[in-house]
Design an enzyme around this catalytic site. Structure first.
Site, PDB file in Angstrom:
ATOM      1  N   GLY A  42     -92.007 -57.352   4.636  1.00  0.00           N
ATOM      2  CA  GLY A  42     -91.091 -56.554   3.820  1.00  0.00           C
ATOM      3  C   GLY A  42     -89.704 -57.162   3.749  1.00  0.00           C
ATOM      4  CD  GLU A  46     -86.926 -63.880  -7.276  1.00  0.00           C
ATOM      5  OE1 GLU A  46     -87.902 -64.606  -7.552  1.00  0.00           O
ATOM      6  OE2 GLU A  46     -86.655 -62.844  -7.904  1.00  0.00           O
ATOM      7  CG  HIS A  48     -91.356 -61.827   0.714  1.00  0.00           C
ATOM      8  ND1 HIS A  48     -90.095 -61.399   1.047  1.00  0.00           N
ATOM      9  CD2 HIS A  48     -91.964 -62.140   1.891  1.00  0.00           C
ATOM     10  CE1 HIS A  48     -89.943 -61.439   2.365  1.00  0.00           C
ATOM     11  NE2 HIS A  48     -91.052 -61.890   2.902  1.00  0.00           N
TER      12      HIS A  48
HETATM   13  P1  AMP Z   1     -92.354 -62.739   6.201  1.00  0.00           P
HETATM   14  O1  AMP Z   1     -92.137 -61.455   5.475  1.00  0.00           O
HETATM   15  O2  AMP Z   1     -91.083 -63.409   6.632  1.00  0.00           O
HETATM   16  O3  AMP Z   1     -93.395 -62.635   7.288  1.00  0.00           O
HETATM   17  O4  AMP Z   1     -92.950 -63.748   5.144  1.00  0.00           O
HETATM   18  C1  AMP Z   1     -94.116 -63.442   4.413  1.00  0.00           C
HETATM   19  C2  AMP Z   1     -94.566 -64.661   3.675  1.00  0.00           C
HETATM   20  O5  AMP Z   1     -93.529 -65.085   2.796  1.00  0.00           O
HETATM   21  C3  AMP Z   1     -94.871 -65.838   4.606  1.00  0.00           C
HETATM   22  O6  AMP Z   1     -96.060 -66.492   4.139  1.00  0.00           O
HETATM   23  C4  AMP Z   1     -93.668 -66.722   4.442  1.00  0.00           C
HETATM   24  O7  AMP Z   1     -93.917 -68.093   4.679  1.00  0.00           O
HETATM   25  C5  AMP Z   1     -93.320 -66.473   2.985  1.00  0.00           C
HETATM   26  N1  AMP Z   1     -91.929 -66.819   2.732  1.00  0.00           N
HETATM   27  C6  AMP Z   1     -90.842 -66.406   3.435  1.00  0.00           C
HETATM   28  N2  AMP Z   1     -89.730 -66.986   2.950  1.00  0.00           N
HETATM   29  C7  AMP Z   1     -90.112 -67.787   1.933  1.00  0.00           C
HETATM   30  C8  AMP Z   1     -89.427 -68.666   1.037  1.00  0.00           C
HETATM   31  N3  AMP Z   1     -88.118 -68.832   1.089  1.00  0.00           N
HETATM   32  N4  AMP Z   1     -90.149 -69.332   0.114  1.00  0.00           N
HETATM   33  C9  AMP Z   1     -91.500 -69.176   0.054  1.00  0.00           C
HETATM   34  N5  AMP Z   1     -92.213 -68.362   0.867  1.00  0.00           N
HETATM   35  C10 AMP Z   1     -91.525 -67.680   1.794  1.00  0.00           C
END
Ligand code: AMP
Length: 301
Positions: A42, A46, A48
């Protein structure tokens, strides 16, 4: 940019229970629909949304999950204060036309009787695994639970967490999951900072200093472009650029083979340059993908 939900957008169906999520996924599979899954914690940004858009290109329905997974946080980490912005996130998902949001409670995922964990050997022991003991066990366990519940055909992860993506691909293969793991590019701010829910913790001065990770990797890119292949030399310059920024404490900088996540002496095949640093009290990570292209190497930030 993401947009807010309009009254005409179909509502995203928020699913709180595992039983209901299984039922919805079962029905989608019975209709031979291609289920795409995007796990998140959550505080959507951008980065996500790029995973969701990628999922929507080839999958329908798309299930996004929002679950701040307690088992992947260490005892001194930020589980309690991790940003939780459910209503705003739901509006964003609606604006994108996501059909299902899986948002289970902690008790639903980890009842008191819960005893099992899964961990991937070797790949998870260095870098993030060393800095954050138990982190990857928490990640792989929750992702495996999601895969069991949803049984997606495709699951989307960001290269921002390159080691995590590699470990999940290993787990999915080893355990014969039907989920194909898709790894998507890093989405960055205009000044290069990789988007992260944790960027919200940064003060104005820290936010300015935080570009040091990108700038270090960009310096490495320039060195690779001008023909440097020696990992120690590349890392020296990367660290010099990062160290020049006040308020940035490097935790690690490494160049590793993209398959084994073991350090390389000289660039070969596909590698990652990985950095982790504390900016104030906020821990940030970033990386560059280094791919062999004939005799030379191409760096993607
Ligand atoms: P999180 O909510 O931080 O657990 O991230 C969920 C997913 O979003 C994970 O697969 C992350 O690698 C991906 N994600 C987080 N930040 C980025 C970003 N800046 N660019 C691309 N994917 C991202």
């Amino acid at each position: 940019m993401c947009r807010c939900a309009l009254p005409s957008d179909p509502p995203v169906e928020t699913i709180h229970t595992i039983a209901w999520m299984k039922q919805v996924a079962r029905e989608a599979r019975a209709k031979e629909r291609i289920l795409g899954f995007v796990p998140t914690m959550g505080a959507l940004h951008e980065g996500h949304l790029s995973l969701i858009r990628e999922a929507q290109k080839g999958c329908s329905p798309v299930v996004a999950s929002i679950f701040v997974n307690p088992t992947q946080f260490g005892p001194t980490e930020d589980f309690q204060k991790y940003p939780r912005t459910l209503e705003a996130d739901r509006a964003v998902l609606e604006g994108l036309g996501v059909e299902y949001l899986f948002h289970p409670s902690r008790e639903e995922m980890y009842p008191n009787s819960f005893r099992t964990s899964v961990s991937v050997e070797a790949l998870g022991e260095r870098l993030e695994g060393r800095s954050r003991p138990g982190h990857f066990r928490g990640v792989t366990t929750v992702v495996l639970k999601f895969f069991e519940i949803i049984q997606p055909r495709f699951a989307f992860f960001g290269r921002k967490d390159a080691q995590q993506a590699r470990i999940i691909r290993q787990m999915a293969g080893d355990l014969n999951s039907d989920a194909q793991i898709v790894v998507c590019p890093i989405v960055r701010e205009q000044d290069g900072l990789a988007l992260s829910s944790r960027n919200a913790y940064l003060s104005e001065a820290e936010r300015r200093a935080a570009t040091a990770l990108y700038e270090g990797l960009d310096a490495l890119r320039k060195d690779v472009d001008s023909g440097t292949l020696d990992a120690a030399r590349l890392l020296t310059e990367l660290r010099r650029v990062m160290d020049a920024r006040a308020g940035v404490a490097i935790e690690y900088t490494e160049i590793v083979d993209a398959e084994t996540f073991e350090p390389v002496v000289s660039l070969r095949r596909t590698c990652y340059a990985l950095v982790a640093a504390l900016v104030g009290k906020t821990r940030l990570i970033d990386n560059a993908l280094i791919e062999q292209d004939g005799e030379s190497f191409r760096v993607t930030l």
